[in-house]
Design an enzyme around this catalytic site. Structure first.
Site, PDB file in Angstrom:
ATOM      1  CG  ASP A  18       0.185   0.406   2.449  1.00 23.48           C
ATOM      2  OD1 ASP A  18       1.239  -0.103   2.032  1.00 23.48           O
ATOM      3  OD2 ASP A  18      -0.884   0.378   1.811  1.00 23.48           O
ATOM      4  N   GLY A  19       2.990   2.062   2.515  1.00 26.41           N
ATOM      5  CA  GLY A  19       3.564   3.067   1.611  1.00 26.41           C
ATOM      6  C   GLY A  19       5.084   3.171   1.636  1.00 26.41           C
ATOM      7  NE  ARG A  22       2.044   2.724  -2.317  1.00 27.41           N
ATOM      8  CZ  ARG A  22       0.916   2.699  -1.634  1.00 27.41           C
ATOM      9  NH1 ARG A  22      -0.052   3.528  -1.934  1.00 27.41           N
ATOM     10  NH2 ARG A  22       0.763   1.849  -0.638  1.00 27.41           N
ATOM     11  CD  GLU A  65      -2.541 -12.223   3.713  1.00 28.58           C
ATOM     12  OE1 GLU A  65      -2.165 -11.364   4.545  1.00 28.58           O
ATOM     13  OE2 GLU A  65      -3.382 -13.102   3.979  1.00 28.58           O
ATOM     14  CG  ASN A  66       3.564  -8.387   4.234  1.00 30.02           C
ATOM     15  OD1 ASN A  66       3.458  -7.732   5.266  1.00 30.02           O
ATOM     16  ND2 ASN A  66       3.045  -7.966   3.085  1.00 30.02           N
ATOM     17  NE  ARG A 186      -3.926   0.389   3.896  1.00 24.05           N
ATOM     18  CZ  ARG A 186      -3.974  -0.850   3.495  1.00 24.05           C
ATOM     19  NH1 ARG A 186      -4.973  -1.608   3.876  1.00 24.05           N
ATOM     20  NH2 ARG A 186      -3.049  -1.372   2.727  1.00 24.05           N
ATOM     21  NE  ARG A 192      -5.845  -2.864  -0.341  1.00 24.21           N
ATOM     22  CZ  ARG A 192      -5.366  -2.084  -1.298  1.00 24.21           C
ATOM     23  NH1 ARG A 192      -6.160  -1.617  -2.232  1.00 24.21           N
ATOM     24  NH2 ARG A 192      -4.096  -1.745  -1.321  1.00 24.21           N
ATOM     25  CB  SER A 194      -4.826  -5.204   4.296  1.00 22.11           C
ATOM     26  OG  SER A 194      -4.911  -4.334   3.201  1.00 22.11           O
TER      27      SER A 194
HETATM   28  C1  FPP Z   1       4.011  -1.591   3.893  1.00 18.24           C
HETATM   29  O1  FPP Z   1       4.668  -0.853   2.898  1.00 18.24           O
HETATM   30  C2  FPP Z   1       4.902  -1.950   4.957  1.00 18.24           C
HETATM   31  C3  FPP Z   1       5.276  -3.212   5.297  1.00 18.24           C
HETATM   32  C4  FPP Z   1       4.799  -4.413   4.567  1.00 18.24           C
HETATM   33  C5  FPP Z   1       6.190  -3.475   6.377  1.00 18.24           C
HETATM   34  C6  FPP Z   1       6.130  -2.551   7.554  1.00 18.24           C
HETATM   35  C7  FPP Z   1       7.408  -2.650   8.249  1.00 18.24           C
HETATM   36  C8  FPP Z   1       8.119  -1.621   8.791  1.00 18.24           C
HETATM   37  C9  FPP Z   1       7.619  -0.248   8.859  1.00 18.24           C
HETATM   38  C10 FPP Z   1       9.484  -1.851   9.331  1.00 18.24           C
HETATM   39  C11 FPP Z   1       9.655  -2.937  10.350  1.00 18.24           C
HETATM   40  C12 FPP Z   1       8.740  -2.841  11.498  1.00 18.24           C
HETATM   41  C13 FPP Z   1       9.074  -2.690  12.796  1.00 18.24           C
HETATM   42  C14 FPP Z   1       8.019  -2.732  13.831  1.00 18.24           C
HETATM   43  C15 FPP Z   1      10.447  -2.449  13.260  1.00 18.24           C
HETATM   44  P1  FPP Z   1       4.720  -1.456   1.429  1.00 18.24           P
HETATM   45  O2  FPP Z   1       6.045  -2.086   1.250  1.00 18.24           O
HETATM   46  O3  FPP Z   1       3.555  -2.357   1.194  1.00 18.24           O
HETATM   47  O4  FPP Z   1       4.579  -0.144   0.586  1.00 18.24           O
HETATM   48  P2  FPP Z   1       3.983  -0.010  -0.885  1.00 18.24           P
HETATM   49  O5  FPP Z   1       2.528  -0.399  -0.790  1.00 18.24           O
HETATM   50  O6  FPP Z   1       4.163   1.437  -1.170  1.00 18.24           O
HETATM   51  O7  FPP Z   1       4.785  -0.907  -1.768  1.00 18.24           O
END
Ligand code: FPP
Length: 245
Positions: A18-19, A22, A65-66, A186, A192, A194
């Site tokens: 996560d992150g 940000r 959810e993504n 995490r 969380r 999630s």
């Molecule tokens: C969460 O950060 C991350 C994701 C929803 C996607 C994770 C994907 C990758 C790291 C790249 C692709 C994966 C592979 C295995 C090649 P966020 O966007 O929710 O961050 P935020 O909470 O700061 O907005």
């Protein structure tokens, strides 16, 4: 450098990455740039786990959810994923890493799914480590899917009611055959779960760090492992029972 006991490594590490958003925002970059940097972190952590001798690494790459994120972001994530699989396939084979995936894989765009299946096939006989990607994954849906499959097999007369115990149930989950995670990491300071591996994390040790996923690296992984190794896992027993006192 953290001291790691190779004899006490988690057999299975699961990570909620996560992150990315940000990280990008702090640098005045687009969210997609955060995901691109996130892929570099994925590469580093996969290599570190393989070097250390971790058996299974499960990465929460995309939740059910993504799909509700802006279309451009979903498309970019799918492209990054496909790109990663295409570029890393050779590397996985030469490092003896088997790729597997959990989730509603039928939701993925056809080209991502085809690439995923190709890489799973090409790495199918590798046995050094399993890299398990959670894609269009949701823990509640996984449990519901298992219940439906069990009911269907029951109706077909394939199974008897008495057979349905905990090990049996695990075999109907998408993670069938994998040990439960010993350690769940995490990033980004959220407290969380999630909807991640809800059934499998009953006794998993949790490690939460403020570090944003794009900044997570080998050193951060070693910190998480050192923390994990300092804990006493009691699985509901007393400390005296665990230590044979
Ligand atoms: C969460 O950060 C991350 C994701 C929803 C996607 C994770 C994907 C990758 C790291 C790249 C692709 C994966 C592979 C295995 C090649 P966020 O966007 O929710 O961050 P935020 O909470 O700061 O907005």
């Amino acid at each position: 450098m953290e001291e790691i006991d190779k004899e006490k490594l988690p057999r299975h590490i699961a990570i909620i990455m996560d992150g990315n958003g940000r990280w990008a925002k702090k640098k005045n970059l687009s969210r997609i740039s955060g995901h691109i940097k996130g892929v570099d972190a994925v590469r580093e952590v996969v290599t570190a786990c393989r070097d250390l001798g971790v058996g299974v690494l499960t990465l929460y790459a995309f939740s059910m959810e993504n799909w509700q994120r802006p279309k451009e972001e979903v498309e970019a994530l799918m492209e990054l994923l496909r790109d990663y699989l295409l570029k890393e396939c050779e590397e996985m084979v030469s490092n003896n890493i088997r790729l597997s995936a959990i989730g509603r894989l039928e939701d993925l765009p056809a080209n991502v799914r085809t690439t995923l299946e190709e890489v799973m096939k090409k790495t199918g006989s590798c046995n050094g480590m399993i890299l398990n990607l959670a894609l269009s994954y949701g823990g509640r849906s996984e449990i519901l899917h298992a219940v439906r499959e069990i009911l269907s097999d029951f109706k077909k007369g394939k199974i008897k009611e008495e057979e349905i115990d905990l090990p049996f149930f695990s075999r109907y989950l998408w993670t069938r055959g994998l040990p439960d995670p010993d350690l769940l990491i995490r990033t980004s300071g959220e407290f969380r779960i999630s909807n991640f591996l809800l059934y499998q994390i009953a006794y998993t040790e949790l490690y939460l760090t403020e570090t944003l996923w794009p900044d997570f690296n080998r050193e951060e992984l070693l910190k998480a492992l050192a923390d994990y190794q300092s804990r006493e896992r009691r699985f509901g027993l007393t400390s005296e029972q665990i230590n044979g006192l």
